[in-house]
Design a protein around this motif. Sequence first.
Motif, PDB file in Angstrom:
ATOM      1  N   PHE A  14       0.821  -1.207   0.000  1.00 43.74           N
ATOM      2  CA  PHE A  14       0.000   0.000   0.000  1.00 43.74           C
ATOM      3  C   PHE A  14       0.860   1.264   0.000  1.00 43.74           C
ATOM      4  O   PHE A  14       2.022   1.263   0.393  1.00 43.74           O
ATOM      5  N   LEU A  15       0.239   2.356  -0.428  1.00 44.79           N
ATOM      6  CA  LEU A  15       0.899   3.665  -0.450  1.00 44.79           C
ATOM      7  C   LEU A  15       0.264   4.571   0.585  1.00 44.79           C
ATOM      8  O   LEU A  15      -0.951   4.497   0.797  1.00 44.79           O
ATOM      9  N   THR A  16       1.083   5.437   1.188  1.00 43.13           N
ATOM     10  CA  THR A  16       0.516   6.393   2.141  1.00 43.13           C
ATOM     11  C   THR A  16       1.002   7.816   1.862  1.00 43.13           C
ATOM     12  O   THR A  16       0.408   8.774   2.339  1.00 43.13           O
ATOM     13  N   ILE A  39      -8.304  -0.132  -9.902  1.00 37.22           N
ATOM     14  CA  ILE A  39      -8.239  -1.586  -9.677  1.00 37.22           C
ATOM     15  C   ILE A  39      -7.350  -1.812  -8.460  1.00 37.22           C
ATOM     16  O   ILE A  39      -6.168  -1.445  -8.480  1.00 37.22           O
ATOM     17  N   GLY A  40      -7.913  -2.383  -7.418  1.00 30.52           N
ATOM     18  CA  GLY A  40      -7.162  -2.613  -6.183  1.00 30.52           C
ATOM     19  C   GLY A  40      -7.243  -1.417  -5.258  1.00 30.52           C
ATOM     20  O   GLY A  40      -6.312  -0.617  -5.181  1.00 30.52           O
ATOM     21  N   ALA A  41      -8.365  -1.282  -4.546  1.00 31.10           N
ATOM     22  CA  ALA A  41      -8.562  -0.110  -3.679  1.00 31.10           C
ATOM     23  C   ALA A  41      -7.628  -0.108  -2.472  1.00 31.10           C
ATOM     24  O   ALA A  41      -7.283   0.952  -1.957  1.00 31.10           O
ATOM     25  N   VAL A  61     -12.449  -1.426  -7.723  1.00 32.56           N
ATOM     26  CA  VAL A  61     -12.605  -2.874  -7.593  1.00 32.56           C
ATOM     27  C   VAL A  61     -11.551  -3.411  -6.634  1.00 32.56           C
ATOM     28  O   VAL A  61     -10.365  -3.061  -6.763  1.00 32.56           O
ATOM     29  N   GLU A  62     -11.967  -4.230  -5.699  1.00 29.30           N
ATOM     30  CA  GLU A  62     -11.025  -4.811  -4.732  1.00 29.30           C
ATOM     31  C   GLU A  62     -11.372  -6.281  -4.517  1.00 29.30           C
ATOM     32  O   GLU A  62     -12.529  -6.628  -4.281  1.00 29.30           O
ATOM     33  N   ILE A  63     -10.380  -7.144  -4.574  1.00 27.22           N
ATOM     34  CA  ILE A  63     -10.622  -8.583  -4.450  1.00 27.22           C
ATOM     35  C   ILE A  63     -10.812  -9.016  -2.989  1.00 27.22           C
ATOM     36  O   ILE A  63     -11.501  -9.998  -2.708  1.00 27.22           O
TER      37      ILE A  63
END
Length: 270
Positions: A14-16, A39-41, A61-63
């Motif tokens: 993740f990014l912050t 894609i990938g919250a 969209v998040e898996i």
Amino acid sequence: MEKFNFKKKYGQNFLTDTNLLRAIVSDAGVGARDNVLEIGAGAGALTTQLAEATSGKIVSVEIDRELQPILEKNLGAYPNIQLVFGDILKIAPEEIAARFNNEPFRVVANLPYYISTPIIFYLIESGLAIKSITVMLQQELVDRIVAVPNTKDYGGISVILGLYGRVTKTRDVPRTLFTPQPNVDSSILSIEIFPDRQEGIVEISKVVKMCFSMRRKTLSNNLVHGLGVPRAEVDKVLTECGIEPSARAESLLREKYIALTTALKNAKFI
Ligand code: SAM
């Protein structure tokens, strides 16, 4: 985020860094009314910056269902965000189009590395009304995509994406900016899509993949093998397109692949 266990299998890095997140949104050219597919919250850090930049529709969209409570908490203040839980590769393009009322949209994402190439192909072969794709990818992949002919990095993906849009690396991003830290550095790739190039991209993509299937073989060999057509006929088509049958895939300029696809279609080989 303290209770969340990052899942390696989903490529969760993740990014912050707010400055970096804003820079991604700016590289993507997100305007005040633009629609965006993410894609990938993750925990919603990029989604938040997207929602700050546009009042258009944001579909994210998040898996990983485990992220749902975190996302609902972090994104609850933004009415223009729609969260969709599922695997992007299993969502029909028609469903995405419907979520945007068939209006065009931009794609902005920090992609999970383990499936970033399939996701890119899913997008470009979907026929969706995509204006641009701006994605964080592994640095080596971006270097391959922006490579020029006759270099070791130039491959099928460089040809196909170069035909689909104007491809640029907008910045490099060190691994230290991700949590947890991955073993590779990243870069941001931006593709400004040519509106007239979306037609036929699936066939072009098929031909390009065939030509690069065995890198050290000639174009003639790869096409004979891939198409199951006699060599004399393959070589005739190649020669008609001004391509030497003994040439290798990495020596051809992108435009030659368009001519080759058209000629193979006319000859009913594809
Ligand atoms: N956007 C967030 C950020 O920048 O901090 C997270 C980025 S993280 C590199 C990639 C995200 O994609 C993860 O949250 C992961 O669970 C999600 N993901 C992985 N595979 C996916 C798939 N097939 N479809 C949708 N999301 C997926």
